[in-house]
Design an enzyme around this catalytic site. Structure first.
Site, mmCIF file in Angstrom:
data_model
loop_
_atom_site.group_PDB
_atom_site.id
_atom_site.type_symbol
_atom_site.label_atom_id
_atom_site.label_comp_id
_atom_site.label_asym_id
_atom_site.label_seq_id
_atom_site.Cartn_x
_atom_site.Cartn_y
_atom_site.Cartn_z
ATOM 1 N N MET A 1 51.426 71.906 36.922
ATOM 2 C CA MET A 1 51.182 70.836 37.895
ATOM 3 C C MET A 1 50.046 69.924 37.430
ATOM 4 S SD MET A 1 53.290 71.015 40.526
ATOM 5 C CE MET A 1 52.416 70.196 41.856
ATOM 6 N N HIS B 1 44.644 68.831 35.578
ATOM 7 C CA HIS B 1 45.421 69.468 36.631
ATOM 8 C C HIS B 1 45.379 68.639 37.911
ATOM 9 C CE1 HIS B 1 46.973 72.572 39.371
ATOM 10 N NE2 HIS B 1 47.505 73.080 38.275
ATOM 11 N N HIS B 2 46.519 68.611 38.596
ATOM 12 C CA HIS B 2 46.643 67.759 39.790
ATOM 13 C C HIS B 2 45.712 68.207 40.913
ATOM 14 C CE1 HIS B 2 48.377 64.628 42.090
ATOM 15 N NE2 HIS B 2 49.567 64.653 41.552
ATOM 16 N N SER B 3 45.257 69.452 40.895
ATOM 17 C CA SER B 3 44.294 69.894 41.907
ATOM 18 C C SER B 3 42.919 69.293 41.662
ATOM 19 C CB SER B 3 44.198 71.421 41.925
ATOM 20 O OG SER B 3 43.701 71.909 40.690
ATOM 21 N N ASN C 1 42.297 64.330 45.429
ATOM 22 C CA ASN C 1 43.579 63.813 45.874
ATOM 23 C C ASN C 1 43.422 63.126 47.224
ATOM 24 O OD1 ASN C 1 45.769 64.867 43.920
ATOM 25 N ND2 ASN C 1 44.470 66.650 44.264
#
Length: 465
Positions: A21, A135-137, A313
């Site tokens: 991800m 990482h998208h987190s 995000n």
């Protein structure tokens, strides 16, 4: 403990059960006129040898264990070995995008800060490239591109610039020390605020569910949780990745925008819709129902774009019918414009968290279905993500090297095996296509198809290129 936000924790759990991800970006650069034969090697040595402090976002990594009660929390690494995160590659011939696909398929190491960068030479004309993935987190596409942009300069003569991972942000102003009473009541105040926020969020989700159903049944500007037709994009991804990218003059997109009375992003989404329509039609796989795109809508304000923003995000989500069941490209563009206009209003009114929870059914139907052994291949929540990020509006440089192109390389996952993301940079707009190689084995054909779809829109609105 410093727990992850619910969305970030969900991304880590999703990676744990299925696919990587992370999000990425490719920067293609041309060296300065005075560059020597060892210019790229020297850049790499400088990157590894610098003593710059690492951006706090790139020093943290998610962790879950018995000691955290199974909850995802952030841990911080005080000393980051940048040699493990900044690597060197050489490519020959036309193997560049294949290499990017191979690098993109590699999962980030959970035991250390979750980012990697690759300095790649061997491109035609003496050019070289950076491929950076995070990482998208840790960050979304908007914040990630801002992090990269902050490391660049508009001055072609500037040298000895810090690498992108360096913490170049100004120190936040010191806070006044809190008194004893304030420190004692702070936890209670936090619980009260959280409870009030939760009650408001539940109300926004409930009203959002009703509005979504009405929009789907009456306004036709969005889709119900199982309102998208099943396509090959909604199966399993497989271990390999395929990546392709190309760019187009921003003036051409703006000319269509002005002639049609829509937004620039509407034009880009319509181009993406035309591409997937053509690709599926060529394989006799185009459904009668319109494909549906999951479109992130950023909720970042000026205060969030400040350099001390620590939130990874910040986006809402809208399910946009792409009009792939319509033969007329102008009709598709207008349908996308109506849907996204409603989506922006919807997310602004109810907030990002409410929009994500309202669309949880569509997300679950898309992501969980491929993991089950016997899933009916009839309907799904959506077919693919389509998103747009902003890069610098002027030409940028890094240690004298000119940034020629910026391309996003976004996440693909079981259930959405094709991802289309665009990036506006200077006078160009780059399209980045990422997919499972088993699903879209000829991904390079999407580049000439993108040109054909733009020309089709130009003809439909009477714009002469």
């Amino acid at each position: 403990m410093n727990p992850l936000d619910p969305l970030d924790a969900a991304m880590m759990t999703a990676e744990w059960v299925s696919n990587p991800m992370h999000v990425g970006a490719v920067l293609v650069l041309s060296p300065p006129d005075d560059a020597g034969p060892d210019y790229v090697d020297e850049l790499h040595r400088t990157t590894l040898g610098g003593n710059h402090p690492v951006d706090p976002r790139l020093r943290r990594y998610p962790h879950r264990g018995v000691e955290t009660g199974g909850m995802w929390v952030w841990r911080h690494m005080d000393s980051v070995d940048v040699s493990r995160h900044c690597q060197r590659r050489t490519v020959s011939g036309d193997g560049f995008w294949r290499l990017i696909g191979e690098l993109d398929a590699m999962r980030l190491d959970w035991s250390r800060p979750m980012w990697m960068s690759y300095l790649i030479d061997g491109l035609d004309g003496g050019r070289f490239a950076f491929y950076i993935k995070v990482h998208h987190s840790v960050t979304d596409g908007v914040a990630g591109f801002q992090m990269i942009t902050d490391a660049l300069s508009g001055d072609p003569d500037r040298r000895s610039m810090p690498p992108f991972y360096a913490d170049c942000r100004p120190e936040p102003p010191p806070r006044a020390s809190a008194g004893l009473v304030s420190r004692l009541v702070a936890p209670l105040r936090s619980l009260t605020d959280a409870a009030a926020s939760s009650v408001g969020l539940i109300g926004r989700v409930a009203t959002g569910e009703v509005a979504t159903v009405l929009d789907a049944l009456v306004g036709h500007t969005t889709a119900l949780p199982l309102g998208a037709p099943y396509t090959r994009f909604n199966g399993r991804v497989g271990p390999e990745r395929a990546v392709a990218a190309g760019s187009w003059a921003k003036d051409r997109i703006q000319a269509v925008r002005q002639a049609a009375g829509v937004t620039g992003n509407d034009v880009l989404t319509a181009m993406a819709a035309g591409v997937v329509r053509r690709w599926l039609s060529d394989r006799a796989e185009l459904p009668n129902r319109s494909l549906v795109a999951a479109c992130p809508i950023t909720v970042r304000g000026p205060e969030d774009e400040a350099r001390n923003d620590q939130h990874g995000n910040r986006f809402g989500l809208w399910m946009c019918p792409l009009g792939t069941n319509l033969d007329d490209p102008l009709a598709r563009l207008n349908a996308i414009h109506r849907s996204m206009s409603e989506g922006k209003h919807w997310v602004a009114k109810r907030g990002a968290a409410a929009s994500l929870l309202t669309n949880a059914g569509s997300i679950a139907a898309t992501a969980i279905g491929p993991l089950l052994p016997f899933t009916p291949k009839i309907r799904t929540g959506y077919n693919l993500p389509v998103s747009h990020v902003r890069g610098p509006v002027a030409e940028m440089y890094w240690n004298g090297a000119r940034i020629e192109e910026m391309y996003p390389v976004s996440t693909v996952y079981d259930g959405h095996a094709l991802n289309i993301t665009t990036c506006a940079y200077a006078d160009r707009i780059g399209f980045g296509y990422a997919a499972g190689r088993d699903v879209v084995p000829d991904i390079e054909t999407l580049i000439p198809s993108t040109e054909e779809c733009l020309a089709e829109l130009e003809a439909a609105v009477g714009v002469v290129n």
